[in-house]
Scaffold this motif. Structure first.
Motif, PDB file in Angstrom:
ATOM      1  N   UNK A   1     -23.618  14.043 -41.176  1.00 34.43           N
ATOM      2  CA  UNK A   1     -23.368  12.625 -40.967  1.00 34.43           C
ATOM      3  C   UNK A   1     -24.373  11.753 -41.718  1.00 34.43           C
TER       4      UNK A   1
ATOM      5  N   UNK B   1     -14.740  10.573 -40.006  1.00 43.85           N
ATOM      6  CA  UNK B   1     -15.797  11.154 -39.181  1.00 43.85           C
ATOM      7  C   UNK B   1     -15.234  11.919 -37.987  1.00 43.85           C
TER       8      UNK B   1
ATOM      9  N   UNK C   1      -8.674  12.128 -35.578  1.00 44.23           N
ATOM     10  CA  UNK C   1      -9.952  11.914 -34.882  1.00 44.23           C
ATOM     11  C   UNK C   1      -9.821  10.942 -33.722  1.00 44.23           C
TER      12      UNK C   1
ATOM     13  N   UNK D   1     -12.581   4.665 -30.453  1.00 41.99           N
ATOM     14  CA  UNK D   1     -12.627   3.793 -29.277  1.00 41.99           C
ATOM     15  C   UNK D   1     -13.078   4.561 -28.038  1.00 41.99           C
TER      16      UNK D   1
ATOM     17  N   UNK E   1     -10.531   6.945 -26.346  1.00 38.72           N
ATOM     18  CA  UNK E   1      -9.309   6.460 -25.706  1.00 38.72           C
ATOM     19  C   UNK E   1      -8.072   6.518 -26.604  1.00 38.72           C
TER      20      UNK E   1
ATOM     21  N   UNK F   1     -15.884  -4.102 -29.090  1.00 38.03           N
ATOM     22  CA  UNK F   1     -15.261  -4.102 -27.770  1.00 38.03           C
ATOM     23  C   UNK F   1     -15.978  -3.062 -26.902  1.00 38.03           C
TER      24      UNK F   1
ATOM     25  N   UNK G   1     -16.025  -0.227 -25.284  1.00 37.91           N
ATOM     26  CA  UNK G   1     -15.141   0.936 -25.103  1.00 37.91           C
ATOM     27  C   UNK G   1     -15.621   1.851 -23.981  1.00 37.91           C
TER      28      UNK G   1
ATOM     29  N   UNK H   1     -13.136   1.212 -20.388  1.00 39.65           N
ATOM     30  CA  UNK H   1     -11.770   0.889 -20.738  1.00 39.65           C
ATOM     31  C   UNK H   1     -10.873   1.031 -19.511  1.00 39.65           C
TER      32      UNK H   1
ATOM     33  N   UNK I   1      -4.674  -0.824 -29.043  1.00 41.09           N
ATOM     34  CA  UNK I   1      -5.726  -1.384 -28.204  1.00 41.09           C
ATOM     35  C   UNK I   1      -5.483  -2.873 -27.974  1.00 41.09           C
TER      36      UNK I   1
ATOM     37  N   UNK J   1      -7.437  -5.593 -27.617  1.00 39.41           N
ATOM     38  CA  UNK J   1      -8.835  -5.997 -27.750  1.00 39.41           C
ATOM     39  C   UNK J   1      -9.191  -7.150 -26.813  1.00 39.41           C
TER      40      UNK J   1
ATOM     41  N   UNK K   1     -24.790   4.188 -34.824  1.00 33.47           N
ATOM     42  CA  UNK K   1     -23.339   4.283 -34.708  1.00 33.47           C
ATOM     43  C   UNK K   1     -22.801   3.125 -33.890  1.00 33.47           C
TER      44      UNK K   1
ATOM     45  N   UNK L   1     -19.826   1.739 -31.268  1.00 35.13           N
ATOM     46  CA  UNK L   1     -19.056   2.445 -30.238  1.00 35.13           C
ATOM     47  C   UNK L   1     -17.544   2.267 -30.362  1.00 35.13           C
ATOM     48  N   UNK L   2     -17.067   1.520 -31.363  1.00 34.61           N
ATOM     49  CA  UNK L   2     -15.604   1.477 -31.533  1.00 34.61           C
ATOM     50  C   UNK L   2     -15.132   2.437 -32.628  1.00 34.61           C
ATOM     51  N   UNK L   3     -15.692   2.294 -33.831  1.00 39.18           N
ATOM     52  CA  UNK L   3     -15.313   3.217 -34.900  1.00 39.18           C
ATOM     53  C   UNK L   3     -15.996   4.571 -34.750  1.00 39.18           C
ATOM     54  N   UNK L   4     -17.182   4.573 -34.159  1.00 39.51           N
ATOM     55  CA  UNK L   4     -17.919   5.823 -33.880  1.00 39.51           C
ATOM     56  C   UNK L   4     -18.203   6.670 -35.109  1.00 39.51           C
ATOM     57  N   UNK L   5     -18.369   6.102 -36.290  1.00 42.68           N
ATOM     58  CA  UNK L   5     -18.510   6.988 -37.446  1.00 42.68           C
ATOM     59  C   UNK L   5     -19.953   7.243 -37.883  1.00 42.68           C
TER      60      UNK L   5
ATOM     61  N   UNK M   1      -2.240   6.826 -28.139  1.00 43.33           N
ATOM     62  CA  UNK M   1      -2.997   6.718 -26.914  1.00 43.33           C
ATOM     63  C   UNK M   1      -3.272   8.144 -26.443  1.00 43.33           C
ATOM     64  N   UNK M   2      -4.450   8.400 -25.920  1.00 37.89           N
ATOM     65  CA  UNK M   2      -4.727   9.758 -25.473  1.00 37.89           C
ATOM     66  C   UNK M   2      -4.167   9.980 -24.077  1.00 37.89           C
TER      67      UNK M   2
END
Ligand SMILES: Cc1cc2nc3c(=O)[nH]c(=O)nc-3n(C[C@H](O)[C@H](O)[C@H](O)COP(=O)(O)OP(=O)(O)OC[C@H]3O[C@@H](n4cnc5c(N)ncnc54)[C@H](O)[C@@H]3O)c2cc1C
Ligand SMILES: Cc1cc2nc3c(=O)[nH]c(=O)nc-3n(C[C@H](O)[C@H](O)[C@H](O)COP(=O)(O)OP(=O)(O)OC[C@H]3O[C@@H](n4cnc5c(N)ncnc54)[C@H](O)[C@@H]3O)c2cc1C
Lengths: 342, 290
Positions: A105, A121, A148, A151, A154, B13, B15, B18, B29, B31, B124, B126-130, B258-259
């Motif tokens: 990373x 990622x 991947x 959010x 979620x 946002x 996350x 949620x 989402x 938002x 990092x 917390x939305x894109x988390x990359x 959606x998970x």
């Protein structure tokens, strides 16, 4: 060297050992390369690489690029990035995979930025498929689908890089399976001259000190995991889980809430920001089952949930739900196992 | 020595909390249902910047954020905690950016800003988390990077010494200035708001916010330069339209789901000795345990 459009895996190397995540990616890489009808290649950068290719060939690796130079170990960003950037300009791989580790990373984004190639990622699945651009209608065949979560776990997104090469992706350790393809598989090793790829100016960051702690816990490879959550109440509560794990021959895992509360060490955290596990048996004790936790254990073969809340979300993915207090139920599991096993 | 410090921060946002209403019917989402917050690790980065400022009086901390005009909210938040000023890079043309287009745009803004000694960001968002934007900005500016920083141990004679927290241990590195440092959530927490600063800066506004103020308020803001935050457009930072927003993004989102986890048919037991013993026997019999 010319365009080869193969699939290449950047292999991390520490203490004479290739990182598990790299071997997992070679296994996945072999499957993808077969689908595309291309070669699987590995790149190892470091010092004292010896006969490293021998360990890699059995995963179905056709070419091992070795860049050996004392200055390239331990890892620092710019020199390793320069090797990838310059090598990729020569061999033009279509796909590059690396571990979503502190190294991958740090390295991946630097390389992707220089080559202007997209980078996805923390993929949890990689597939080959076609794509039609919704705006231009242009059709693409055999792209890498990079799947991947985002959010905070979620949603799950499928990402493609239609026009730029290589298509780059990182994957966390434990997400893919590691599997030898053929112990007798033979590839070719190519030694590259480090000075052709790295310039002296790349060595700008100096490592003054390094404390590498070998992780004492090996939850990833344990067939049985007894995991505790915030519902265990305390560090002492976890002692009960160690007793159960020892009795069954398993390891102790934890939710992030339990780790944050200091009940268990970070190396035991399971989930999106911890390790991904897929044991034969997963016993979740006092874990509510938030999406980020489930993301790291949902593929366990059998899941038992012990929770005093009959509506805990984790119960919906459990094979067995035991409703009650952990402090009552865990000792019973220990007792009846001892009684019934020989 | 007084320093020019840039802190990169993103409004995201939340996350982490949620709720059910956060997902729309179509699986995207919502938002609007999520509160917009200061990306947590960017606060850790801000704290490291504030410590550098404490140790080097006369230093200036500028917050740089790319996003919607409302992202000036996090600039105010940073100023309440001790930052000096801030810039919102905002433009419709920047929308839909992936990390590469984001880092290009931010790097252009940094170039426009000019004179700086160190750039700090979070590890990092917390939305894109990359965790990709920091290293990519470093590359675009031709600077060294130090990721996963937990503490800046020293800054002097044109270099920084930084403690990094890695999955396998701790590393201490020395990097020349200027450089990009991305800070981990395990670093020191950010100090709280300072009540006096809140009083002094609560009317700090960006140009688009100033528009909406009454004439009296506008006059007050105009009279006090420190209440004027900046808003920069893509053109202002000389961004190439081909390299920003959706057009400048090599990665495309093909699908979003959606998970939902497939519920299993589960067997429910009570805290009953006979039932628990039966389960244990079954697991032994099918070789799951033992
Ligand atoms: C579902 C989904 C999946 C995505 N997956 C990918 C992907 O795999 N690859 C990809 O390239 N893009 C991806 N993106 C796009 C990416 O989220 C955006 O480009 C985003 O603006 C920047 O990435 P990030 O949030 O991951 O930031 P990170 O790289 O995690 O942020 C690191 C640090 O950079 C700084 N920073 C980041 N953004 C800003 C900003 N706007 N202003 C100021 N400072 C900032 C902050 O200090 C932050 O802590 C995805 C987006 C979505 C919605
Ligand atoms: C970006 C992000 C990444 C994250 N990554 C991870 C990750 O990698 N892993 C992870 O685990 N979490 C992660 N989380 C956190 C996650 O959202 C949850 O907060 C966390 O998993 C909750 O842990 P828990 O189930 O132990 O605690 P809680 O949600 O507090 O649940 C405790 C459970 O214990 C039960 N309980 C209480 N007392 C008893 C008792 N005496 N007997 C039996 N049951 C009892 C309760 O009914 C409850 O169901 C992440 C969050 C974010 C935002």
């Amino acid at each position: 060297m010319t365009d080869n459009n193969n699939l290449i895996v950047y292999c991390e190397y520490e203490d004479g050992k290739v990182a598990d995540v790299s071997l997992e990616l070679l296994t996945k890489g072999r499957v993808l390369a077969d689908k595309l009808g291309v070669k699987l290649e590995a790149l190892v950068i470091g010092d004292k690489l010896d006969k490293i290719e021998e360990t890699l060939y059995p995963y179905g690796v056709d070419t091992v690029y070795k860049v050996e130079d004392a200055r390239l170990y331990p890892y620092t960003s710019n020199p390793h990035a320069s090797v990838l950037i310059n090598l990729f300009k020569e061999i033009k791989p279509q796909i590059c995979l690396m571990g979503a580790t502190c190294i991958g990373r740090d390295l991946g984004p630097r390389v992707s930025s220089c080559l202007h190639s997209g980078l996805t990622a923390d993929c949890t699945a990689l597939e080959i498929g076609d794509h039609k651009d919704p705006k231009t209608g242009k059709e693409y065949t055999d792209l890498l689908y990079q799947i991947r979560p985002a959010f905070g776990g979620n949603i799950v997104a499928t990402i493609v890089n239609p026009d730029c090469r290589p298509q780059m992706a990182t994957v966390r350790e434990g997400v893919m399976k590691k599997e030898i393809k053929d112990p007798a598989y033979k590839g070719e090793a190519i030694n590259l001259d480090a000075s052709k790829y790295v310039s002296p100016e790349d060595f700008v960051v100096e490592i003054i000190d390094r404390h590498i702690e070998k992780s004492k816990v090996n939850i990833k490879n344990s067939p049985i995991i007894v995991a505790g959550g915030y519902g265990m109440g305390s560090k002492e509560g976890f002692d009960l889980l160690f007793e159960l794990a020892n009795t069954l021959g398993g390891e102790v895992g934890a939710s992030r809430a339990a780790v944050d509360a200091g009940f268990a060490e970070h190396g035991r955290q399971i989930g999106q920001t911890g390790v991904t596990v897929r044991p034969k048996l997963y016993i979740a004790c006092g874990i509510s089952g938030q999406i980020q936790h489930i993301a790291g254990m949902q593929e366990s073969s059998i899941i038992i949930s012990i929770n005093n809340d009959p509506n805990a979300p984790i119960n919906t993915i459990a094979d067995y739900v035991i409703t009650g207090n952990v402090e009552d139920i865990v000792p019973k599991l220990i007792k009846y196992y001892k009684k019934n096993s020989k | 020595m007084s320093l020019n410090i840039i802190v990169l921060a993103k409004q995201v946002p939340d996350t982490r909390n949620v709720g059910k209403d956060a997902m729309k019917e179509d699986g995207t989402i919502n938002r609007a249902a999520l509160p917009a917050i200061f990306n947590p690790e960017d606060l850790n980065a801000l704290e490291q910047a504030l410590r550098l400022k404490d140790a080097n009086p006369g230093s200036t901390i500028t917050l740089l954020t790319m996003g919607l005009p409302r992202a000036s909210e996090i600039i105010r938040e940073a100023i309440y905690r001790g930052a000096d000023t801030g810039i919102v890079l905002t433009d419709r043309a920047l929308g839909g950016a992936d990390t590469l287009a984001t880092s290009y745009s931010l790097a252009q803004a940094v170039k426009k800003f000019g004179n700086y000694d160190i750039i700090l960001g979070g590890r990092q968002a917390i939305d894109g988390d990359t965790a990709q934007v920091g290293p990519q900005i470093a590359e675009k500016l031709g600077l060294p990077q130090v990721t996963y920083a937990e503490e800046i141990l020293e800054l002097k004679d044109g270099h920084v010494v930084v403690k990094r927290r890695l999955e396998s241990g701790v590393e201490t590195v020395k990097a020349p200035l200027p450089c990009v440092v991305t800070v981990n959530g395990s670093a020191a927490e950010c100090r709280p708001r300072n009540a006096r600063r809140v009083q002094k800066y609560k009317y700090a506004v960006s140009p688009s916010e100033k528009e909406k103020l009454s004439d009296d308020m506008k006059a007050i803001v105009d009279a006090r330069p420190y209440l004027n935050l900046q808003e920069w457009s893509a053109a202002y930072v000389d961004a190439d339209p081909q390299q920003i927003g959706l057009a400048g993004s090599p990665t495309k989102v093909k699908a979003i789901e959606n998970v939902v986890f497939t519920a299993k048919e589960s067997l429910t037991l009570d805290n009953d000795d006979a039932q628990i013993e039966e389960l244990v026997k079954e697991l032994i019999a099918n070789h799951t345990i033992g």
